[in-house]
Design a protein around this motif. Structure first.
Motif, short mmCIF file in Angstrom:
data_model
loop_
_atom_site.label_atom_id
_atom_site.label_comp_id
_atom_site.label_asym_id
_atom_site.label_seq_id
_atom_site.Cartn_x
_atom_site.Cartn_y
_atom_site.Cartn_z
N ASP A 98 0.81 -1.22 0.00
CA ASP A 98 0.00 0.00 0.00
C ASP A 98 0.84 1.27 0.00
N LEU A 99 2.15 1.12 -0.24
CA LEU A 99 3.01 2.30 -0.40
C LEU A 99 3.47 2.35 -1.86
N THR A 100 3.90 3.55 -2.28
CA THR A 100 4.40 3.67 -3.65
C THR A 100 5.84 3.16 -3.70
N ILE A 101 6.35 3.04 -4.92
CA ILE A 101 7.73 2.60 -5.11
C ILE A 101 8.65 3.53 -4.31
N ALA A 126 18.82 3.38 -9.30
CA ALA A 126 18.31 2.01 -9.17
C ALA A 126 17.10 1.82 -10.08
N LEU A 127 16.21 2.83 -10.11
CA LEU A 127 15.01 2.71 -10.93
C LEU A 127 15.35 2.75 -12.41
N ALA A 128 16.37 3.56 -12.77
CA ALA A 128 16.79 3.62 -14.17
C ALA A 128 17.27 2.24 -14.60
N GLU A 129 17.98 1.59 -13.72
CA GLU A 129 18.53 0.29 -14.04
C GLU A 129 17.45 -0.75 -14.36
N VAL A 130 16.32 -0.65 -13.65
CA VAL A 130 15.24 -1.61 -13.93
C VAL A 130 14.17 -1.00 -14.83
N GLY A 131 14.42 0.24 -15.29
CA GLY A 131 13.50 0.86 -16.25
C GLY A 131 12.15 1.24 -15.67
N LEU A 132 12.10 1.62 -14.42
CA LEU A 132 10.81 1.92 -13.81
C LEU A 132 10.69 3.35 -13.27
N LYS A 134 9.51 6.08 -14.39
CA LYS A 134 8.25 6.83 -14.54
C LYS A 134 7.12 6.25 -13.69
N TYR A 135 7.38 5.11 -13.07
CA TYR A 135 6.33 4.53 -12.22
C TYR A 135 6.57 4.76 -10.74
#
Lengths: 246, 369, 304
Positions: A98-101, A126-132, A134-135
């Motif tokens: 129930d929390l955001t990334i 870290a998010l760039a590495e997994v391509g996420l 924008k989420y």
């Protein structure tokens, strides 16, 4: 995946590890070392004692006897230091649905005392590495399983632990996500992180530098997949596993 | 039928495997009763009483001696006329006055019947009511003694009870019906809803649903064990209340048990209803505790008198099953009411029961959602 | 015979099943192969009459899942995805309970479950919660079989189970199939597809393909190359950079590579890899596995 070129120094040393629950011996005199930067596969049948051993190595449980060091720290007396220097990811993933990334990252960064001003840039990396990227403001509960699992891994390694324990990390995820996940592991290993992993997918056992196979509380085989296959005269890890455990 | 039997056996097994819960279910009412009871009864050792004996014959003096010989009472003063009674209470020393009619002894010997009056200071209703019942017990004993001595067919000592200052007896002895309401709510509503929610949480509900078991069988099977448990609980509470603390059961015992059984059924269906809307044990527990226990304690008249509540809360309390149960039980136990006096409370409870059953059966799903 | 036509099911915005149709024949061992979240559990619950489809029709042995759920529940044995027995009851008590619920006894059907039950019988007085994973699963299967169902629905019975227990479990299923029970099973393990008579590959609520595993492999028209070198991780990066690459993934000891050009010259690829300084290169065309095909179907769906 690639043979470890040189033996580096051990980051986990286990000597004569025994764990008993009443009369039941869950870990019966285990001996092994895990070297820096390797992917160590920890295989075994259900109930063979893997979970017990992982709990001890990650500082959650104290062994009955034996001499065990993880990241240079003693499992009897320095469990807090061990916990600070390892990452852990289980099959149930430790993300808050129930929390955001972003909120999940912030929470774990806080738990592991990542300096405040490093959190955002490191999270973006870290998010760039997994391509996420924008989420980042999406709730975890809205994400597909494969993404959750990648994120769980990013978070488990966010505080740059020397060793990361992965307990059946790919259980139930689709074949592409499973492979993407392993590529994430390979990348992490390139940075010198040690990966200690359990799995029921025998093709994944092939990706490990070395695997150990547990049966009824004992380690019955330990070597590189190729050496083991040669020694037991089988073509693949699945047959090897059947041959050893059955 | 066989299916149903198997289901009930399974439920009892769950209970047996979890002895802690069963222990708690029996320990709670006992502990709660003992707490309430002892807090009150410690105050009545050596209660001071006054005696107004119009008769002053052998039999009346025998009665006075017997009462004073008990552990409970000390004679503060003897009165000589009725006007002194209020004065005696006003002084604050006297908790009870025993009035014995004129020609008490002669009436007994000739007519086989004498009359006494017990008057208590009901500004502390719990104590007043306990003193009353202790005195009554002694009088009953005495009546038996006389019967044996005179070898008369029967001797009756008619006891009239009056209270000063609080004639309606607002909360005396309410702890017994109150505890009963609370415990029955706990056992029935909470345990039933939790046990059904547990099947959902474990995933076993899926298997039960794909089996030929009918929803009604599942619900009833869940309900039966707790019905048995709560029935025993109810008896334990009545027995302890009556024999340990002397709480009277003035009305018919069968009516009391019948009322209790109706309330048990009501609480059980409430539990089933809660379970139909809760997916996990935790939610079931929260709803039962907040939605059932608190109103039972706060809005039923158990602890706070209904009359002193704001009108809104009084209106809300009308929808609380324990309110009607308390009212009915209080009347039966303490006032000796018969079914004619409490039928409308029973009717309200019965109506609620039907309503809850309808809602539960409608809401209980034959499928997952 | 199970006939499903255009079954759809949504939870809020999430569409779990997108107009799914298939037939399952009597006595067939039919597998739904796909990852978590593919819609397998929803589909199985619909077949077991536990869940209503939003639209579409599903008939199990001529019984309609919506209207005749009672009949369906009589003939169905269902084993949900997670262990769903009473952990505070013993092995025997669990079995007895489910037997009575279906109006039968353990004794009456002992012969049917014998092969399975015999393995857990020594522990029949043990509480189900204290059994190991493999034994729990056998108990659950015994309970699902206790009333001689005509159709057995097993939702991911082997997830989280070790390779040996998985193999044993499939051997048990083979025995049940021989008795004419129709078995529907789901699994995220692609290798288990080969053990089914026919499989449906399912992903994100769509059925990608339905056929026997043999036919699925035979009808697959792309070539799969198995490639290895001394450094597979670098090899993977290099293969993905090859101009005509379709996809490349790790498959155990080797990488599996598919090219967008059906006429690809294997020597060109070899030369390319040598130019990227790989040594000990092994390179050959192999027969694709179900997992190769699944990945390819997934990637194709993604592109579309």
């Amino acid at each position: 995946m690639a043979e470890l070129q040189t033996r580096t120094e051990p980051v986990i040393t286990v000597k004569n590890m025994v764990k008993k629950f009443g009369g039941f011996v869950a870990n019966d005199n285990l001996n092994f070392e895990v070297f820096k930067g390797e992917i160590f596969g920890f295989l075994g049948a259900n109930g063979a004692g893997k979970t017990t051993a992982i709990k001890i190595l990650s500082g959650l449980s104290i062994p009955t006897s034996g001499e065990i060091k993880v990241a240079g720290f003693d499992v009897y007396t320095q469990t807090e230091l061990i916990k600070r220097n390892i990452g852990y990811m289980s099959q149930k993933f430790s993300l808050y649905e129930d929390l955001t990334i972003k909120e999940n990252f912030r929470f774990y960064a806080g738990v592991y005392r990542v300096p405040q001003k490093e959190i955002m840039p490191r999270m973006m990396d870290a998010l760039a590495e997994v391509g996420l990227i924008k989420y980042k403001d999406r709730l975890i509960s809205d994400l597909p399983l494969g993404w959750k699992q990648k994120l769980a891994f990013s978070i488990a390694t966010f505080h740059n632990p020397g060793i990361v324990f992965l307990d059946e990390p790919t259980s139930g995820v689709d074949p592409v996500a499973r492979r993407n996940f392993w590529e994430q592991i390979f990348k992490t290993v390139q940075k010198g992180t040690t990966v200690f992993v359990t799995t029921h997918y025998m093709d994944e056992a092939e990706y490990c530098n070395r695997v150990s196979i547990m049966d009824k509380g004992k380690i019955v085989a330990l070597n590189s997949p190729n050496m083991l296959k040669a020694a037991y005269k089988v073509d693949n890890m699945f047959d090897l596993f059947l041959k050893i455990v059955r | 039928m066989n299916r149903f039997k198997a289901f009930v056996i399974k439920e009892f097994r769950h209970l047996i495997r979890d002895p802690r819960t069963v222990f708690v279910l029996f320990a709670i009412p006992v502990i709660q009763l003992l707490l309430f009871g002892f807090v009150i009864s410690t105050e009545i050792k050596d209660a001071k009483i006054a005696i107004l004996d119009f008769s002053r014959d052998d039999l009346s003096e025998g009665l006075v001696n017997k009462i004073l010989a008990s552990d409970y009472f000390i004679l503060e003063t003897e009165l000589s006329n009725i006007n002194q009674i209020e004065q005696a209470f006003r002084s604050g020393q006297v908790k009870e006055v025993l009035v014995i009619e004129n020609n008490f002894g002669r009436n007994i010997v000739h007519d086989g019947a004498g009359a006494v009056q017990i008057i208590t200071d009901a500004s502390d209703p719990n104590i007043a009511s306990l003193l009353d019942s202790y005195t009554r017990n002694i009088i009953l004993d005495y009546q038996q003694e006389i019967s044996n001595k005179t070898q008369a067919a029967s001797t009756i000592i008619d006891v009239e009870y009056r209270m000063f200052y609080n004639e309606e007896l607002k909360s005396a002895h309410l702890f017994v019906p109150g505890t009963m309401a609370l415990i029955l709510m706990l056992v029935c509503a909470l345990m039933t809803s939790v046990s059904i929610a547990r099947e959902k949480e474990l995933g076993t509900m899926e298997i039960l649903l794909v089996s030929p078991l009918r929803p009604l069988q599942i619900v009833l099977g869940k309900v039966v064990p707790y019905m048995v448990l709560s029935f025993i609980d109810m008896l334990v509470i009545i027995v302890i209340g009556h024999f340990v603390f002397g709480v009277p059961v003035r009305g018919a015992t069968s009516l009391l048990i019948g009322t209790g059984t109706l309330f048990i059924l009501l609480a059980l269906t409430l539990g089933v209803m809660i379970s139909t809307i809760s997916k996990t044990q935790q939610i079931a527990m929260m709803i039962s505790l907040v939605g059932m226990m608190l109103p039972t304690v706060l809005l039923s008249g158990f602890i706070f008198p209904l009359k002193n509540m704001p009108v809104v809360l009084q209106a809300v309390s009308l929808a609380m099953p324990p309110r009607w149960f308390l009212q009915a039980v209080k009347d039966v136990m303490l006032k000796g009411a018969g079914i004619a006096q409490i039928w409308h409370y029973l009717a309200i409870m019965f109506g609620m029961l039907l309503f809850f059953i309808m809602v539960s059966v409608k809401k209980f799903k034959i499928r997952l959602d | 015979m199970i006939i499903a036509e255009n079954i759809s099911k949504s939870y809020q915005e999430n569409q779990a099943l997108k107009s799914v149709s298939f037939n399952i024949n009597d006595g067939e061992l039919f597998g739904f192969i796909g990852p978590d979240g593919a819609g397998k559990t929803s589909l199985f619950r619909i077949i077991a009459s536990l869940l209503l489809p939003d639209c579409g029709s599903l008939k199990v042995f001529d019984y309609d899942v919506v209207k005749q759920y009672r009949e369906i529940r009589q003939i169905t044995g269902y084993m949900p995805g997670r262990f769903s027995l009473y952990t505070d009851l013993s092995v025997e008590e669990n079995l007895d309970f489910f037997a009575s619920v279906f109006g039968t006894t353990l004794k009456e059907n002992y012969e049917l479950i014998k092969d399975i039950y015999i393995q857990i019988e020594p522990f029949k007085d043990r509480l189900a919660g204290k059994l190991s994973g493999g034994m729990k699963q056998k108990l659950a299967l015994s309970c699902a079989l206790i009333h001689r169902p005509r159709i057995l629905i097993l939702d991911e019975p082997t997830t989280g189970v070790d390779a040996v227990s998985r193999k044993e479990f499939w051997e048990l299923l083979d025995g049940l199939k021989a008795r004419g029970i129709t078995i529907i099973v789901s699994t995220p393990y692609m290798d288990e597809a080969l053990l089914c008579d026919r499989v449906a590959l399912i992903q994100e609520g769509n059925i990608l393909s339905v056929d026997s595993p043999g036919n699925i492999i035979k009808n697959y028209n792309k070539k799969v190359y198995s490639i290895g070198s001394d450094n597979n991780y670098r090899l993977l990066t290099d293969l993905r950079a090859y101009p005509t690459v379709l996809h490349a993934f790790a498959f155990g000891q080797y990488l599996h590579y598919t090219d967008s050009n059906p006429e690809l010259n294997i020597n060109d690829l070899g030369t390319y890899l040598e130019s990227r300084n790989h040594s000990n290169i092994s390179l050959q065309v192999i027969e694709p596995g179900i997992e190769d095909i699944f990945i390819d179907l997934m990637e194709t769906v993604k592109v579309n």
